[in-house]
Write a protein that holds these residues in place. Structure first.
Motif, PDB file in Angstrom:
ATOM      1  N   ARG A   1       0.829  -1.202   0.000  1.00 42.45           N
ATOM      2  CA  ARG A   1       0.000   0.000   0.000  1.00 42.45           C
ATOM      3  C   ARG A   1       0.865   1.254   0.000  1.00 42.45           C
ATOM      4  O   ARG A   1       0.545   2.245  -0.665  1.00 42.45           O
ATOM      5  CB  ARG A   1      -0.953   0.011   1.193  1.00 42.45           C
ATOM      6  CG  ARG A   1      -1.962   1.158   1.106  1.00 42.45           C
ATOM      7  CD  ARG A   1      -2.959   1.118   2.240  1.00 42.45           C
ATOM      8  NE  ARG A   1      -3.721  -0.092   2.287  1.00 42.45           N
ATOM      9  CZ  ARG A   1      -4.712  -0.397   1.457  1.00 42.45           C
ATOM     10  NH1 ARG A   1      -5.037   0.463   0.479  1.00 42.45           N
ATOM     11  NH2 ARG A   1      -5.373  -1.521   1.562  1.00 42.45           N
TER      12      ARG A   1
ATOM     13  N   LEU B   1      -1.371  -5.904  -3.330  1.00 34.53           N
ATOM     14  CA  LEU B   1      -2.384  -5.676  -2.306  1.00 34.53           C
ATOM     15  C   LEU B   1      -3.498  -6.711  -2.400  1.00 34.53           C
ATOM     16  O   LEU B   1      -3.951  -7.253  -1.381  1.00 34.53           O
ATOM     17  CB  LEU B   1      -2.970  -4.278  -2.470  1.00 34.53           C
ATOM     18  CG  LEU B   1      -2.241  -3.131  -1.778  1.00 34.53           C
ATOM     19  CD1 LEU B   1      -2.819  -1.796  -2.229  1.00 34.53           C
ATOM     20  CD2 LEU B   1      -2.330  -3.263  -0.275  1.00 34.53           C
TER      21      LEU B   1
ATOM     22  N   GLU C   1      -9.307  -4.321  -4.096  1.00 31.55           N
ATOM     23  CA  GLU C   1      -7.989  -3.916  -4.598  1.00 31.55           C
ATOM     24  C   GLU C   1      -7.767  -4.414  -6.023  1.00 31.55           C
ATOM     25  O   GLU C   1      -7.147  -3.714  -6.842  1.00 31.55           O
ATOM     26  CB  GLU C   1      -6.884  -4.439  -3.668  1.00 31.55           C
ATOM     27  CG  GLU C   1      -6.924  -3.873  -2.249  1.00 31.55           C
ATOM     28  CD  GLU C   1      -6.766  -2.357  -2.183  1.00 31.55           C
ATOM     29  OE1 GLU C   1      -6.403  -1.730  -3.191  1.00 31.55           O
ATOM     30  OE2 GLU C   1      -7.007  -1.787  -1.099  1.00 31.55           O
TER      31      GLU C   1
END
Length: 260
Positions: A85, A104, A128
């Motif tokens: 992230r 992610l 994500e």
């Protein structure tokens, strides 16, 4: 560049961590050697230490990505989430930005527990991956991302299916069971439990008097899974559903309510 205090402490204190006297280029190579040797925890520490010592180095993007990948391969999924992230957020123009975004998705799905527990991480994995396809529509990772998205949806479908079974078998609440069975269908379940899901939904619809909906599900079960045990049960039992007791094909014993 912000690095978590926990990671820095581990890197400084662990006897097998990166040597403190290496020049940045040598430190990167040290971490790369550990990564290649599958010493992923040490590799991650080395890459993070490299980033601190030479934050403007052209290899920082690679170090950030490999640190995250090392954490993931070491089984530290949430640490991997943090590093992926950080890269996806702070370095969106990096050539590795789509890899970080995909990381992610992979890390969240790896952290997702069994279906009896909360599926928050599964939902985040799906989000994500969707974000990857939104912001990087031409990424070569599209096929892999779509595969992971299918896995995540199937897991969410299984969760809804298990909750529906609990309402149907243990609580005898057909309306609530129908809600979760319909949700499971919308979440694209695998064929592993789809015939039983259709069978249960058919019986639920019949029990509450939704004959049109029951007929639609009946036709789907018979057309898609004509040789299944559930199709055989359906054909064998076309009469009215009893009001009391579990219906045929259901297993009222031993079900544990999933965490919702």
């Amino acid at each position: 560049m912000a690095i978590s205090a926990t990671v820095l402490t581990l890197a400084a204190c662990a006897g097998s961590g990166p040597p403190s006297d290496l020049e940045p280029a040598d430190l990167f190579q040290w971490a790369q050697d550990r990564f290649d040797a599958e010493e992923y925890r040490n590799a991650a520490q080395g890459f993070l230490a490299f980033m601190l010592r030479d934050p403007l180095n052209p290899l920082v993007d690679s170090a950030q990505y490999l640190a995250a990948e090392g954490q993931l391969r070491a089984g530290n999924e949430l640490d991997a989430v943090e590093e992926f992230r950080r890269m996806a957020t702070n370095r969106p123009n990096s050539p590795l930005a789509d890899e970080a975004q995909f990381g992610l998705c992979r890390a969240y799905l790896a952290a997702s527990p069994g279906v009896t527990l909360s599926q928050e991480f599964t939902r985040r994995a799906l989000e994500e991956c969707e974000r990857l396809l939104q912001f990087f529509p031409t990424t070569p990772l599209r096929e892999q991302a779509e595969s992971l998205m299918a896995d995540a949806r199937a897991k969410l479908a299984e969760k809804s299916y298990e909750i529906g079974k609990y309402y149907q078998d243990r609580l005898r609440l057909p309306e609530a069971a129908i809600v979760y069975f319909e949700k499971a269908l919308a979440e694209e379940p695998t064929e592993q439990f789809l015939p039983d899901l259709l069978w249960r939904l058919y019986r639920g619809y019949r029990r509450v008097g939704f004959e049109t909906e029951a007929g639609t599900i009946r036709e789907r079960l018979l057309s898609e899974f004509p040789d299944s045990e559930e199709a055989g049960l359906l054909v064998a039992e076309e009469g009215p559903v009893a009001e009391d007791g579990p219906v045929a094909g259901e297993n009222p014993a031993g079900n544990v309510p999933p965490t919702r």
